[in-house]
Scaffold this active site. Structure first.
Site, PDB file in Angstrom:
ATOM      1  N   ASN A  90     -28.660 -20.170  33.118  1.00  0.00           N
ATOM      2  CA  ASN A  90     -29.465 -21.353  33.440  1.00  0.00           C
ATOM      3  C   ASN A  90     -29.293 -22.467  32.404  1.00  0.00           C
ATOM      4  O   ASN A  90     -29.071 -22.202  31.227  1.00  0.00           O
ATOM      5  CB  ASN A  90     -30.941 -20.989  33.623  1.00  0.00           C
ATOM      6  CG  ASN A  90     -31.409 -19.885  32.694  1.00  0.00           C
ATOM      7  OD1 ASN A  90     -30.634 -19.025  32.302  1.00  0.00           O
ATOM      8  ND2 ASN A  90     -32.662 -19.932  32.333  1.00  0.00           N
ATOM      9  N   CYS A 278     -32.295 -28.047  40.938  1.00  0.00           N
ATOM     10  CA  CYS A 278     -31.174 -28.827  40.393  1.00  0.00           C
ATOM     11  C   CYS A 278     -31.260 -30.344  40.532  1.00  0.00           C
ATOM     12  O   CYS A 278     -30.825 -31.051  39.629  1.00  0.00           O
ATOM     13  CB  CYS A 278     -29.870 -28.318  40.984  1.00  0.00           C
ATOM     14  SG  CYS A 278     -29.526 -26.630  40.432  1.00  0.00           S
TER      15      CYS A 278
END
Ligand code: NAD
Ligand code: UGA
Length: 454
Positions: A90, A278
């Site tokens: 991540n 995102c």
């Protein structure tokens, strides 16, 4: 160099991507590793209770797990065994220090690069799968190759799959992007990665769909693609507000502008604003990059995409407020859908979370239902008062003053809305922020109806 593949990071990207790579390359061994032992255990669970919900994912994992796909916490062993190392950890927005609230937090990525260097016992191709700011690959290459015994070639291979359609997007991608250095080692590494996407016997992605660029173009293209998509959603939502004020209909406007082949019909659906892990993160990253290079007007432009998105949450609550007689305190609102889009249990940055927080501030009693996202939702809203999580949408709506649809799950259109109407307090309101219900039919049952952009 061997053909084995390891992916570090077993999340939404690592798991599904590697499952499909293993499916399409039965002659390669693929190992997915993670520091999170619970996640790995879930990927290995005997009853296939996988940590990620995606249509079609379980079938692929059932086909390949134990055949040529393996999940493990043994990062060192897997790095030794595989010469191609994908990194899908991540890269959240940094919440401290320089670039706080804008830049990517690269600490997980850098830690991973150092791990690869520590355990490598031969040359490796390192593939950035995570979305990273421009020139990260160069920084990683510098760390990896500094006084190294072995040669590391870093490629950028951003992933374009969307959640909810991940398996389909992976099996039939619009394009695969590979950024690599233009030297002998770089060209060989790009060819090795392209071979994986071609699949065993060329059965997967056609060569002309595999686009190659320099590393920085690849990194920037990923941020740019997400920013352009997010911008379309904010553009249509900004127009939706104008439609509500003028009596135009956003569905009709979207149909007309989408018929222009230069604009195209996709990604023009007005709604409660974009969510997902995102879009916001990547647009903020672009803002930070623009600011770092003194491109302040460009930074402001992209920041506007985020502001319009946040304004959309406030507009939803404002409209509810005025439609429910300027007081929401003590009223029950049934929230239908908490995931950031249909067909996923993911709730990261979901508009439903932002709207729920605003409604909690008005002392609303919220009954939230979702077919896949209740577990994640409970974690997100822990500590917020007045929230009840309900599996059954009929039970959520019983006694409510309003139903607020925030996720476009197809099952909501198929509900017995007469039964829901009869169980609610009157006047009963439906606010369909996804424009996914038949508002004329709802009105004929007696509902007051609000939608976005009409
Ligand atoms: P995620 O949080 O679901 O998964 C990341 C995983 O990496 C976690 O399981 C975490 O435990 C693991 N991890 C972190 N540090 C580690 C380390 N040092 N060693 C081993 N494992 C480690 O995140 P995600 O949604 O899969 O996103 C990963 C990246 O992919 C992000 O950069 C994101 O922008 C990008 N991306 C995501 C999507 C998507 O649909 N979610 C799509 C395209 C690109
Ligand atoms: C998005 C991109 O579509 C992927 O290409 C990219 O790989 C991914 O981000 C990523 O980098 O993580 P995702 O966020 O999973 O994928 O889902 P989208 O389908 O793009 O939807 C994002 C949000 O926009 C959702 O909340 C969705 O409901 C909303 N949206 C989308 C709209 O409100 N209107 C639209 O017309 C389209």
């Amino acid at each position: 160099m061997n053909r084995n593949i390891v992916c570090i990071g077993a999340g939404y990207i690592g798991g599904p991507t590697m499952a499909v790579i293993a499916k399409m390359n039965p002659d390669r061994k693929v190992i997915v590793v993670d520091i999170n032992a619970d996640r790995i255990a879930a990927w290995n669970s005997a009853d296939f209770n996988l940590p990620v919900y995606e249509p079609g994912l379980e079938e692929v994992v059932r086909e390949v797990r134990g055949r040529n796909l393996f999940f493990s916490t043994d990062i060192a062993g897997a790095v030794k065994e595989c010469d191609i190392v994908f990194v899908g950890v991540n890269t959240p927005t940094k919440m401290f220090g320089r670039g706080m609230g804008r830049a990517s937090d690269l600490q997980f990525w850098e830690a991973t690069a150092r791990t690869i260097k520590e355990y490598a016992d031969g040359d490796k191709i390192v593939v950035e799968k995570s979305t990273l700011p421009v020139r990260t690959a160069a920084a990683m290459e510098a760390i990896l190759n500094d006084h190294a015994k072995y040669r590391f070639t870093v490629l950028s291979n951003p992933e374009f799959l969307a959640e909810g359609s991940a398996i389909k997007d992976l099996l039939e991608p619009d394009r695969v992007l590979i950024g690599g250095p233009d030297d002998e080692a770089g060209r060989a590494a790009v060819a090795a990665l392209a071979e994986i996407y071609a699949g065993t016997n060329g059965a997967w992605v056609r060569r002309e769909k595999i686009l190659t660029t320099n590393v920085w173009s690849a990194e920037l293209s990923k941020l740019a693609a997400n920013a352009m998509l997010a911008q379309r959603v904010s553009s249509i939502n900004a127009l939706a507000g104008l439609c509500e004020a003028t009596g135009a209909n956003i569905g009709e406007v979207a149909r007309v502008i989408g018929a222009d082949s230069r604009i195209g019909a996709k990604f023009l659906k007005a709604g409660p604003g974009f969510g997902g892990s995102c879009f916001k993160k990547d647009v903020l990253n672009l803002v930070y990059l623009c600011e770092s290079f003194g491109l302040h007007t460009a930074a402001e432009y992209w920041m506007g995409v985020i502001r319009v998105n946040e304004h959309q949450h406030e507009r939803i609550v404002n409209r509810l407020f005025t439609s429910m007689f300027n007081t929401l305190a003590g009223k029950k609102i049934a929230m239908f859908g908490f995931a950031f889009k249909a067909n996923t249990g993911d709730t990261r940055e979901t508009p439903a979370g932002a709207v729920a927080r605003l409604l909690a501030g008005e002392h609303v009693r919220l009954a939230i239902t979702d077919p896949k996202a209740i577990e994640n939702g409970k974690r997100d809203l822990a500590g917020l008062d007045g929230i009840e999580w309900v599996e059954d949408p009929y039970a959520a709506a019983a006694g409510a003053d309003a139903v607020l649809v925030l996720t476009d799950w197809s099952e909501y259109a198929a509900l017995d809305w007469k039964r829901i109407y009869e169980s609610m307090r009157k006047p009963a309101l439906v606010f369909d922020t996804r424009n996914c219900l038949d508002d004329a039919a709802l009105r004929s049952l007696g509902f007051r109806v609000l939608a976005v952009g009409r």
